[in-house]
Write a protein that holds these residues in place. Structure first.
Motif, PDB file in Angstrom:
ATOM      1  N   ALA A  30       0.661  -1.120   0.040  1.00  0.00           N
ATOM      2  CA  ALA A  30       0.049   0.101  -0.111  1.00  0.00           C
ATOM      3  C   ALA A  30       0.969   1.383  -0.100  1.00  0.00           C
ATOM      4  CB  ALA A  30      -1.062  -0.089   1.245  1.00  0.00           C
ATOM      5  N   GLY A  31       2.129   1.210   0.408  1.00  0.00           N
ATOM      6  CA  GLY A  31       3.121   2.339   0.224  1.00  0.00           C
ATOM      7  C   GLY A  31       2.933   2.925   1.394  1.00  0.00           C
ATOM      8  N   VAL A  32       2.634   2.499   2.751  1.00  0.00           N
ATOM      9  CA  VAL A  32       2.488   3.009   3.948  1.00  0.00           C
ATOM     10  C   VAL A  32       3.189   2.314   4.889  1.00  0.00           C
ATOM     11  CG1 VAL A  32       0.081   4.024   3.440  1.00  0.00           C
ATOM     12  CG2 VAL A  32       0.553   1.870   4.618  1.00  0.00           C
ATOM     13  N   HIS A  33       3.617   3.149   6.050  1.00  0.00           N
ATOM     14  CA  HIS A  33       4.333   2.267   7.316  1.00  0.00           C
ATOM     15  C   HIS A  33       3.238   1.318   8.073  1.00  0.00           C
ATOM     16  CE1 HIS A  33       6.899   1.575  10.761  1.00  0.00           C
ATOM     17  NE2 HIS A  33       7.795   1.975  10.002  1.00  0.00           N
ATOM     18  N   LYS A  34       3.810   0.163   8.488  1.00  0.00           N
ATOM     19  CA  LYS A  34       2.854  -0.738   9.230  1.00  0.00           C
ATOM     20  C   LYS A  34       2.530  -0.056  10.361  1.00  0.00           C
ATOM     21  CE  LYS A  34       6.550  -3.026  11.974  1.00  0.00           C
ATOM     22  NZ  LYS A  34       7.227  -4.481  12.285  1.00  0.00           N
ATOM     23  N   THR A  35       3.031   0.863  10.889  1.00  0.00           N
ATOM     24  CA  THR A  35       2.281   1.575  12.177  1.00  0.00           C
ATOM     25  C   THR A  35       1.117   2.454  11.756  1.00  0.00           C
ATOM     26  OG1 THR A  35       3.681   3.539  11.833  1.00  0.00           O
ATOM     27  CG2 THR A  35       4.440   1.640  13.463  1.00  0.00           C
ATOM     28  N   THR A  36       1.046   2.799  10.526  1.00  0.00           N
ATOM     29  CA  THR A  36      -0.177   3.402   9.977  1.00  0.00           C
ATOM     30  C   THR A  36      -1.361   2.575   9.715  1.00  0.00           C
ATOM     31  OG1 THR A  36       1.051   4.985   8.795  1.00  0.00           O
ATOM     32  CG2 THR A  36      -1.107   4.733   7.967  1.00  0.00           C
ATOM     33  N   VAL A  37      -1.021   1.266   9.686  1.00  0.00           N
ATOM     34  CA  VAL A  37      -2.155   0.084   9.368  1.00  0.00           C
ATOM     35  C   VAL A  37      -2.601  -0.400  10.633  1.00  0.00           C
ATOM     36  CG1 VAL A  37      -2.564  -2.416   8.537  1.00  0.00           C
ATOM     37  CG2 VAL A  37      -0.987  -0.783   7.257  1.00  0.00           C
ATOM     38  N   TYR A  38      -1.573  -0.352  11.787  1.00  0.00           N
ATOM     39  CA  TYR A  38      -1.881  -0.633  13.095  1.00  0.00           C
ATOM     40  C   TYR A  38      -2.521   0.215  13.666  1.00  0.00           C
ATOM     41  CZ  TYR A  38       0.684  -5.010  12.945  1.00  0.00           C
ATOM     42  OH  TYR A  38       1.179  -6.314  12.699  1.00  0.00           O
ATOM     43  N   ARG A  39      -2.234   1.559  13.436  1.00  0.00           N
ATOM     44  CA  ARG A  39      -3.211   2.495  13.889  1.00  0.00           C
ATOM     45  C   ARG A  39      -4.631   2.429  13.940  1.00  0.00           C
ATOM     46  NH1 ARG A  39       0.944   6.587  13.453  1.00  0.00           N
ATOM     47  NH2 ARG A  39       0.360   6.741  11.353  1.00  0.00           N
ATOM     48  N   ARG A  40      -5.040   1.644  12.572  1.00  0.00           N
ATOM     49  CA  ARG A  40      -6.191   1.846  12.218  1.00  0.00           C
ATOM     50  C   ARG A  40      -7.028   0.321  12.563  1.00  0.00           C
ATOM     51  NH1 ARG A  40      -9.965   4.631   8.061  1.00  0.00           N
ATOM     52  NH2 ARG A  40      -8.783   6.035   8.732  1.00  0.00           N
ATOM     53  N   TRP A  41      -6.250  -0.715  12.464  1.00  0.00           N
ATOM     54  CA  TRP A  41      -6.577  -2.254  12.548  1.00  0.00           C
ATOM     55  C   TRP A  41      -5.527  -2.933  13.501  1.00  0.00           C
ATOM     56  CZ3 TRP A  41      -5.841   0.218   7.705  1.00  0.00           C
ATOM     57  CH2 TRP A  41      -7.044   0.323   7.110  1.00  0.00           C
ATOM     58  N   LYS A  42      -6.069  -3.573  14.573  1.00  0.00           N
ATOM     59  CA  LYS A  42      -5.419  -4.056  15.581  1.00  0.00           C
ATOM     60  C   LYS A  42      -4.431  -5.354  15.313  1.00  0.00           C
ATOM     61  CE  LYS A  42      -8.990  -7.011  17.241  1.00  0.00           C
ATOM     62  NZ  LYS A  42      -9.782  -7.599  18.431  1.00  0.00           N
TER      63      LYS A  42
END
Length: 185
Positions: A30-42
């Motif tokens: 997706a071209g984002v950092h994994k922390t960006t994903v973890y902020r929205r999805w646990k």
């Protein structure tokens, strides 16, 4: 960002399957950092549930051809087209194989299928209002009957699924509906 992550999740699911799906792989795609994903999805399960729900909710449009015959055929063909695509096959595999044992996936699957039925119910209601189907016809039962042969072939028998399958499902469902089979007694 949400759309990019959902698209990346489905792409990873298609390319790698559920077992190899990781939040890190989705983030990279997706071209984002994994922390960006973890902020929205646990975790990957909540990410997958959200992506599947979004994909399935918008994937099958509700037709309005002007006739119940045309609408049922369009719905069945759309269902076949959706689940015979690479993404559709990956979604089914995730929902009914490795991920199926997870309560979140099972709950999401049930929610998604109920949502699809609810979204398509106006097709049957319009047909009743136009006098094409008997008064009191149960929209949910009509739609379950329409989808059953498709899901049977996809998930149980492995028989080919194509427009012929869709058209036959529509004809059988219409005949049953016209005969009053979906009017509660």
């Amino acid at each position: 960002m949400r759309e990019a992550v959902h698209a990346a999740t489905l792409a990873e699911l298609v390319d790698k399957g559920y077992a190899a799906l990781t939040v890190e792989g989705v983030a990279q795609r997706a071209g984002v950092h994994k922390t960006t994903v973890y902020r929205r999805w646990k975790d990957r399960e909540s990410l997958l549930v959200d992506a599947l729900a979004e994909h399935l909710a918008v994937d099958v449009p509700v037709p309005d051809t002007g006739t119940i015959e045309g609408d049922l055929r369009a719905l069945a063909r759309s269902l076949v087209q959706s689940y015979t695509s690479p993404t559709g096959r990956a979604v089914l595999a995730a929902m009914f194989t490795g991920a199926a044992g997870l309560p979140e996936i099972a709950a999401a699957g049930g929610h998604v299928f109920r949502d699809r039925l609810t979204r398509a119910e106006p097709v049957v209601r319009r047909a009743v209002e136009r006098g094409e189907l008997p008064a009191g016809t149960d929209p949910g039962e009509v739609l379950k009957t329409l989808a059953a042969p498709v899901y049977l072939r996809l998930l149980v028998t492995g028989d080919p699924v194509d427009e012929t399958t869709a058209d036959q499902a529509a004809r059988v469902t219409l005949a049953a509906a016209l005969a009053g089979a979906f009017v509660p007694r």
